[in-house]
Design a protein around this motif. Sequence first.
Motif, PDB file in Angstrom:
ATOM      1  N   GLY A   1      -7.596  18.844  -2.269  1.00  0.00           N
ATOM      2  CA  GLY A   1      -7.187  19.805  -1.255  1.00  0.00           C
ATOM      3  C   GLY A   1      -8.055  19.659  -0.027  1.00  0.00           C
ATOM      4  N   GLU A   2      -8.325  20.781   0.614  1.00  0.00           N
ATOM      5  CA  GLU A   2      -9.052  20.683   1.876  1.00  0.00           C
ATOM      6  C   GLU A   2     -10.489  20.225   1.692  1.00  0.00           C
ATOM      7  OE1 GLU A   2      -7.810  23.510   5.050  1.00  0.00           O
ATOM      8  OE2 GLU A   2      -6.722  24.461   3.420  1.00  0.00           O
TER       9      GLU A   2
ATOM     10  N   ARG B   1      -5.669   2.028  -1.497  1.00  0.00           N
ATOM     11  CA  ARG B   1      -4.331   1.492  -1.433  1.00  0.00           C
ATOM     12  C   ARG B   1      -3.252   2.512  -1.791  1.00  0.00           C
ATOM     13  NH1 ARG B   1      -0.818   0.422  -4.314  1.00  0.00           N
ATOM     14  NH2 ARG B   1      -2.129   0.860  -6.100  1.00  0.00           N
ATOM     15  N   GLU B   2      -3.593   3.399  -2.720  1.00  0.00           N
ATOM     16  CA  GLU B   2      -2.572   4.335  -3.165  1.00  0.00           C
ATOM     17  C   GLU B   2      -2.069   5.228  -2.029  1.00  0.00           C
ATOM     18  OE1 GLU B   2      -3.688   7.226  -6.105  1.00  0.00           O
ATOM     19  OE2 GLU B   2      -1.835   6.963  -7.195  1.00  0.00           O
ATOM     20  N   VAL B   3      -2.966   5.586  -1.099  1.00  0.00           N
ATOM     21  CA  VAL B   3      -2.521   6.457  -0.011  1.00  0.00           C
ATOM     22  C   VAL B   3      -2.817   5.922   1.389  1.00  0.00           C
ATOM     23  CG1 VAL B   3      -2.556   8.631  -1.288  1.00  0.00           C
ATOM     24  CG2 VAL B   3      -4.650   7.812  -0.203  1.00  0.00           C
ATOM     25  N   MET B   4      -3.404   4.709   1.487  1.00  0.00           N
ATOM     26  CA  MET B   4      -3.745   4.207   2.821  1.00  0.00           C
ATOM     27  C   MET B   4      -3.362   2.743   2.958  1.00  0.00           C
ATOM     28  SD  MET B   4      -7.567   5.788   3.223  1.00  0.00           S
ATOM     29  CE  MET B   4      -8.056   4.612   4.466  1.00  0.00           C
ATOM     30  N   SER B   5      -3.003   2.337   4.197  1.00  0.00           N
ATOM     31  CA  SER B   5      -2.666   0.941   4.415  1.00  0.00           C
ATOM     32  C   SER B   5      -3.828   0.131   4.978  1.00  0.00           C
ATOM     33  CB  SER B   5      -1.477   0.828   5.366  1.00  0.00           C
ATOM     34  OG  SER B   5      -0.330   1.293   4.709  1.00  0.00           O
ATOM     35  N   GLU B   6      -4.858   0.814   5.445  1.00  0.00           N
ATOM     36  CA  GLU B   6      -5.993   0.094   6.006  1.00  0.00           C
ATOM     37  C   GLU B   6      -6.614  -0.812   4.942  1.00  0.00           C
ATOM     38  OE1 GLU B   6      -5.355   3.277   6.305  1.00  0.00           O
ATOM     39  OE2 GLU B   6      -5.803   4.012   8.320  1.00  0.00           O
TER      40      GLU B   6
ATOM     41  N   LEU C   1       2.492   9.380   2.027  1.00  0.00           N
ATOM     42  CA  LEU C   1       2.936   8.007   1.854  1.00  0.00           C
ATOM     43  C   LEU C   1       3.961   7.609   2.907  1.00  0.00           C
ATOM     44  CD1 LEU C   1       3.165   8.046  -2.046  1.00  0.00           C
ATOM     45  CD2 LEU C   1       1.174   7.797  -0.590  1.00  0.00           C
TER      46      LEU C   1
ATOM     47  N   LEU D   1      -2.585  19.145   2.569  1.00  0.00           N
ATOM     48  CA  LEU D   1      -3.608  19.297   1.536  1.00  0.00           C
ATOM     49  C   LEU D   1      -3.520  20.668   0.887  1.00  0.00           C
ATOM     50  CD1 LEU D   1      -6.596  17.581   3.356  1.00  0.00           C
ATOM     51  CD2 LEU D   1      -5.446  16.759   1.299  1.00  0.00           C
ATOM     52  N   ARG D   2      -3.234  21.658   1.712  1.00  0.00           N
ATOM     53  CA  ARG D   2      -3.151  23.018   1.195  1.00  0.00           C
ATOM     54  C   ARG D   2      -1.991  23.139   0.204  1.00  0.00           C
ATOM     55  NH1 ARG D   2      -3.513  25.493   6.120  1.00  0.00           N
ATOM     56  NH2 ARG D   2      -1.243  25.425   6.346  1.00  0.00           N
TER      57      ARG D   2
ATOM     58  N   LYS E   1      -1.416   4.007  10.127  1.00  0.00           N
ATOM     59  CA  LYS E   1      -1.523   3.297   8.866  1.00  0.00           C
ATOM     60  C   LYS E   1      -1.718   4.218   7.669  1.00  0.00           C
ATOM     61  CE  LYS E   1      -3.205  -1.317  10.148  1.00  0.00           C
ATOM     62  NZ  LYS E   1      -2.189  -2.088   9.513  1.00  0.00           N
ATOM     63  N   SER E   2      -2.281   5.391   7.893  1.00  0.00           N
ATOM     64  CA  SER E   2      -2.473   6.312   6.777  1.00  0.00           C
ATOM     65  C   SER E   2      -2.692   7.704   7.318  1.00  0.00           C
ATOM     66  CB  SER E   2      -3.675   5.906   5.928  1.00  0.00           C
ATOM     67  OG  SER E   2      -4.855   6.296   6.590  1.00  0.00           O
ATOM     68  N   PHE E   3      -2.891   8.645   6.410  1.00  0.00           N
ATOM     69  CA  PHE E   3      -3.077  10.020   6.873  1.00  0.00           C
ATOM     70  C   PHE E   3      -4.439  10.208   7.539  1.00  0.00           C
ATOM     71  CE2 PHE E   3      -6.178  12.202   4.205  1.00  0.00           C
ATOM     72  CZ  PHE E   3      -6.381  11.260   3.219  1.00  0.00           C
ATOM     73  N   VAL E   4      -5.364   9.262   7.327  1.00  0.00           N
ATOM     74  CA  VAL E   4      -6.713   9.478   7.847  1.00  0.00           C
ATOM     75  C   VAL E   4      -6.744   9.610   9.373  1.00  0.00           C
ATOM     76  CG1 VAL E   4      -9.069   8.598   7.947  1.00  0.00           C
ATOM     77  CG2 VAL E   4      -7.786   8.447   5.820  1.00  0.00           C
ATOM     78  N   PRO E   5      -6.094   8.695  10.110  1.00  0.00           N
ATOM     79  CA  PRO E   5      -6.073   8.909  11.562  1.00  0.00           C
ATOM     80  C   PRO E   5      -5.368  10.209  11.946  1.00  0.00           C
ATOM     81  CG  PRO E   5      -5.065   6.791  10.975  1.00  0.00           C
ATOM     82  CD  PRO E   5      -5.471   7.426   9.714  1.00  0.00           C
TER      83      PRO E   5
ATOM     84  N   LEU F   1       3.517  14.899  -1.750  1.00  0.00           N
ATOM     85  CA  LEU F   1       2.610  13.757  -1.645  1.00  0.00           C
ATOM     86  C   LEU F   1       3.317  12.618  -0.930  1.00  0.00           C
ATOM     87  CD1 LEU F   1      -0.149  12.452  -2.685  1.00  0.00           C
ATOM     88  CD2 LEU F   1       1.267  11.425  -4.454  1.00  0.00           C
TER      89      LEU F   1
ATOM     90  N   ILE G   1      -5.826  12.994  10.676  1.00  0.00           N
ATOM     91  CA  ILE G   1      -6.743  14.141  10.614  1.00  0.00           C
ATOM     92  C   ILE G   1      -7.117  14.558  12.027  1.00  0.00           C
ATOM     93  CG2 ILE G   1      -9.010  14.942   9.831  1.00  0.00           C
ATOM     94  CD1 ILE G   1      -8.784  13.011   7.495  1.00  0.00           C
TER      95      ILE G   1
ATOM     96  N   VAL H   1      -2.161  17.701   8.448  1.00  0.00           N
ATOM     97  CA  VAL H   1      -2.922  17.227   7.295  1.00  0.00           C
ATOM     98  C   VAL H   1      -3.428  18.406   6.474  1.00  0.00           C
ATOM     99  CG1 VAL H   1      -4.987  15.987   6.569  1.00  0.00           C
ATOM    100  CG2 VAL H   1      -3.566  15.073   8.395  1.00  0.00           C
ATOM    101  N   ARG H   2      -3.951  19.405   7.158  1.00  0.00           N
ATOM    102  CA  ARG H   2      -4.449  20.568   6.430  1.00  0.00           C
ATOM    103  C   ARG H   2      -3.333  21.249   5.645  1.00  0.00           C
ATOM    104  NH1 ARG H   2      -9.544  22.273   6.901  1.00  0.00           N
ATOM    105  NH2 ARG H   2     -10.749  21.120   8.432  1.00  0.00           N
TER     106      ARG H   2
ATOM    107  N   THR I   1       0.824  -1.211   0.000  1.00  0.00           N
ATOM    108  CA  THR I   1       0.000   0.000   0.000  1.00  0.00           C
ATOM    109  C   THR I   1       0.855   1.257   0.000  1.00  0.00           C
ATOM    110  OG1 THR I   1      -0.059  -0.032   2.378  1.00  0.00           O
ATOM    111  CG2 THR I   1      -1.892  -1.064   1.228  1.00  0.00           C
ATOM    112  N   ARG I   2       0.161   2.351  -0.199  1.00  0.00           N
ATOM    113  CA  ARG I   2       0.757   3.680  -0.231  1.00  0.00           C
ATOM    114  C   ARG I   2       1.939   3.783  -1.182  1.00  0.00           C
ATOM    115  NH1 ARG I   2       2.489   5.148   4.893  1.00  0.00           N
ATOM    116  NH2 ARG I   2       1.626   3.342   5.952  1.00  0.00           N
TER     117      ARG I   2
END
Lengths: 278, 347, 441, 248
Positions: free
Chosen positions: D25-26, D41-46, C114, C140-141, C123-127, C109, C129, C136-137, C13-14
């Motif tokens: 973006g935001e 998959r491209e940006v997350m491992s979950e 990654l 993205l900016r 595991k990813s940028f989502v947590p 990026l 946030i 993260v902001r 992944t990533r």
Amino acid sequence: MERAVLLKSPYLTYEGKILSAKMIGKEEKYFKIVLKGGRLLDFEPGQFLMVAIPGVGEAPVSISSSPSQVGYFELVVRKVGTLTSAMHKLEEGDQVGIRGPMGVGFPIQILEGSDLLFVAGGLGIIPLRSLINYAIDNRRDFGKVSILLGCKTPENLLFNDELDTWGKRLDVNFSCIVDRAAPDWKGNVGLITSLIPGVNLDSERTFAIVVGPPIMYKFVIAELLKKKIPESQIYVSLERHMKCGIGYCGHCQMGGIYCCKNGPVFQYSKIKNNIEAF
Amino acid sequence: MEQYVVLNKNDFDDFIDILAKLQKLVAPVKRGEKNYAFDEVTSSSEIALKYIPTILPPKKYFLPQNETLVEYNKKQNKREGTLYSEPLTIFGVHTCDLAGIQCLNIVFSDRPMDANYNLRKKKILVIGLECNEYCDEYASCALMHNQYPNGGYDLFFTELENKFIIHVNTLSGEELIKKMGMIKPASEEDMKGLEQLRIKKRKIFKPEIDISYSNLHPLFEKSFNNDVWNDIGNRCLSCTNCTNVCPTCYCYDMGYDTDLDMNSGSLIRKWDSCQSRPFATVAGGESFRPERAARQRHRYMRKFNYAFDKYNRYFCTGCGRCSRTCMAKINLKETINTLIKTVKAEK
Amino acid sequence: MSRTVKVDVQYLTRIEGHGNIVVNVRNGKLEECKLDIVESPRFFEGMLRGRSIFEAQHITSRICGICACAHSLASIQAAEDAIGFVPSEQTKKLRKLLLDIEILDSHLLHTYFLASPDLLGVKSFVPLIDTHGTLVRRALRMKKACNDICEILVGRHIHPISCIVGGFTKIPRENDIETILNILYEMRNDMDATVELAKTLKFPDFTRETEYIALVNDTDGYPMIEGDIGSTDGMRINKHEYRKVTNEFVVRHSSTKHAKASRESYMVGALARFNLNSDKLHPKAKMVAGELGMKPPIFNPFLITAVQVIESVHCLEEAIKILEELQRKGTDQKEAVIVGINEKNTIPVRAGVGVGAVEAPRGTLFHCYEVDGTGKIINADCVIPTSQNINNIERDMRKLVPEILDKPDEEITLMMEMLVRAYDPCISCSTHFLDVKFIDK
Amino acid sequence: MRKKRIAFFDFTSCEGCQLQVANLGEVLLDVLDIVDVVMFREVMSEKTEDYDIAVVEGSITTPHDVERIKEIRKKAKVLIAFGSCAAIGGINGMKNNFDLDEIKKYVYGKNAGYFETIKTSALDQVVKVDYYVYGCPIYPPDFLKVLKHAIQDIPYTTKDVAVCAECKLNENECMYDKGIACLGPVTKGGCNSWCINSGNICYGCRGMVKEPVKNGCMEVLNKYNIPVEWITSKFNMYNKTLESEDKK
Ligand SMILES: Cc1cc2nc3c(=O)[nH]c(=O)nc-3n(C[C@H](O)[C@H](O)[C@H](O)COP(=O)(O)OP(=O)(O)OC[C@H]3O[C@@H](n4cnc5c(N)ncnc54)[C@H](O)[C@@H]3O)c2cc1C
Ligand code: SF4
Ligand code: SF4
Ligand code: SF4
């Protein structure tokens, strides 16, 4: 850019509240609606509403109940696309936006005192039901009332309970016909045009009111003319793509006239020469 | 109020400078090789004084391509009719486009009133500009009686050798003139110059097609079943350009758009075109103008037949845009000529 | 030691594209260690045959969504080289600018989305946030800013529109340049914060010396878009001889080719460029390198991410420099090329072979076309940075595994993944096979 | 209501369309407010097998792809074809311009036997597709529109109107005026005439309108003296896959 709030805009909707909702056909859902704040919907049979779900879309929908039915009005919606699918998700208590009533309905004043022959094909029964029930509710104002209803298959019939009551009434001639029968179907099978020759009518006293899919009109009207019903005594209600509902946006234009504003109900004699009408 | 004044060409730059400072100013500018467009300008050097009709007519300022009509917020249970507008001056509108604006004005004052159109219109100052010569072979303004100014503007510019004669037509126009120091009243000589120009124009601008103005309507009334529609229907690509560029086409689509919060959003009006198939298609797929021929006929009938019935006015200004833009080279003048020939022959 | 380890990472992944990691250690002995590339082959070289040389850019930019601009630029360079067209100075400048923005975008990026989740233990940028909202902001900016710039410059970042053989179909005007500059000036703050972030990141300790290859030239600038092929082993050759370096060979388990130059493997990309050309970096980037304690030569592949931050600073400042110059001199709108020129024969074509070599974010990218007298492509070859790196990655893996055998399985797996990710591999790019039929002229 | 769970998948493609999502973006954070992205998959491992909406990028080009997309279809309640490769076959369809064995040999050479490849298919030639996001790459506003419809589970149809319509509204000088062939008149709009706005022609990346007029186009080309090959060569770039094949 400056933003201004318009107090009056023909595109603003009223709020309607759904009193009840149920499926009444495979793809058709029935809604009983009141306008919020006790606002009355003042309409004629044959008129329609623009029904909106903010964020989703807006579409023309015929008022299916009779104006004699007060306190609420009824709509029936077939699921065909974006807005109609979203409407099928609505339940009791939900809100919809309403614009209207729009257009020209059936001319009750002219019809009163005459014999009525209703010819409905498929979903045509939805708007026609408004006038049929009006005539039944005010039965004494009219002469003979006959209803011819055509449908693809028995499962496609809507308002089954009501059809039964119409059928049972002695002061209404009701016949129904389907293109393709199911095994337990005991009624007529064939095209709706085949019912017309058998109708016993006094052509001078009779007004025929025809609503159905586009291809139906040509054949039904030909049969009615054979029965010597004058062209000026035939009324039709036409469907067109509509967006604004107030005669601007151009989608529903047929020749020089707008179906939403000049119709959807038309006197046959007035539009028979309109090359885009049929 | 009605009066003629004069602006020296030397002062034109200053005039535009002041105009641009007063409020947003748009004028014809060059776009690509052969095209022009109305766009924002801040100085006279950007303006193309000699131009052929712009890609889109000024209707884009009166009836924007994307316009918010209603805004809603579900949680707050709010719906509001909304108008976004700004004060605007349009400089350099040719007489054919003035006629186009007049047509739209007539349409949108029908009932129920379209508040958005009418309120926006009030904020727009229109400054016309006379054509001293023909634009090109596509124009048919003389046939449509639009080669001379006929109202629909606040000010109207006519270019003479070294000056502009300005016709002041409205109070707003007069107020604007008062703000300009360099304007002088027109002398008798100036007026004579104007008259001479008009006389000269009479020789240049002759009806482009051999049919009288009043005979156009009957011609189209008799043309519903003409073969010409099949011919152009076979060539048309349904690209919808002819209607988009037409100054009197105003058909539109409306659709809701929701914000990402799925709570608020707006009802948007967009230009739409009768030349696309979905335009007249209803649920179930039935189209009421499935053939391109029928769609093309509809377009012409709206210009020369239906509108005349309804408003006693043709909805073709003679600007020639539809013919100019059509890559299939479907040409309005040719179509009318064919009709004249074939309808006569039918008799 | 009698340790047995089995690492089998399906669909890594990533990273861009599909790859699997397979490591097999039995009784302390490394039996298998490979990076499987399982991306479906895409046949770009095959599909290009018969196409006009002027269409190549449009098609090959679709090789990769991340570095579409670099592919475009390499493709255009190869095409122009083949037909003998020399671009104007303004065009060259704009192309350089475009590549700077591309590298900036891609590095951001990689660093933020990654690589950094590994370094921050998620595991990813989502947590992130929730835990690292500002980070993260900011990411993205910054990414959006690069995007907005590309939109003005070439229509869009992914599959750029206006950058074609001959030049640009649209040339930025005065106000465009001003807008871009403002975006970049504003980005400086975010870039400072990015450098601060880089300072806090802990990279695994590991070294393996290899050969480092990148473009080199004799100008003062950090070579990105023009130059010869240079190596830390002392090699320097003309770009037309790129096959001597890339030396691709086919490996059974992978749908991309492997490469070797002077030794058994080599590395391209940010670290290679840094090791070869660090003295030509923008002063500000040099300063950042100092702050991060980065001094060439560096043999730790995990530090690629850190070098990317240095390069990001460089690209930002370079872009500003180019733009300020354009602002001073103004742009010549007349240079805008009309897209159909090829079809109108305004640019003469001739038969020939052309090579394009540019520094894509992940390393040196080669496009090579052979065209006939009518400008139609007869043969095409694209050598992608990742396919050059894969051989080196596998060798890194082979050295790394024994060094960390005392760690638990999950940690070994994670280290393997991190190693591969550090290279920022771009796998859909690298899946291409070509039996070398090419005749070097 | 539970937020809809979205998973991204990629098949043969450049992954640029997925990247367009990261490029929001935001706005991306607003998107994450209304949906749960559970796999990307491209940006997350979950990783998970539990998702409502599958957003699928890329075309089907190997037998393995066929199996995998069928699996995804089984698990997903809603399937979105994401980008040209997925929606119409896209650039990968250029492969179909060649004989399969021949192109395999050209690219693989003597190693041709290692890898399997089949004719490029769009997703809907293999499984049922509920929503389409067209474009190479996707146009972000277009994607957001489809996404909003998909999470409400109501249909969305891209309006069947040519790119020219938007091109004219953007007041671009028409390419045909310059004597250059452009696929605008036969290509489904919705991209805001992106390419023409930037001075290029339309390459037809969004697929064709329902009723392109062959004879009309020919006449136009004749009039402008444009050889047919200019058009066909562009046409074969994105629109080869759907040629003469039925949808599922
Ligand atoms: C006067 C009138 C009365 C109607 N009464 C009823 C009724 O009582 N019950 C009922 O179920 N339906 C009725 N309809 C049809 C109904 O309006 C359409 O089914 C509805 O607009 C489809 O909207 P949608 O958003 O679901 O479809 P979309 O997703 O927008 O499109 C699906 C299909 O519907 C067509 N369509 C889109 N907008 C319209 C439109 N405004 N009018 C017609 N077709 C359209 C499209 O061309 C497309 O083919 C009536 C239509 C008219 C004109
Ligand atoms: S511009 Fe021409 S081709 Fe396009 S819709 Fe109009 S008539 Fe048809
Ligand atoms: S440039 Fe292309 S898309 Fe634009 S109007 Fe002309 S043909 Fe249509
Ligand atoms: S203009 Fe044509 S090629 Fe460009 S994005 Fe739109 S559909 Fe695709």
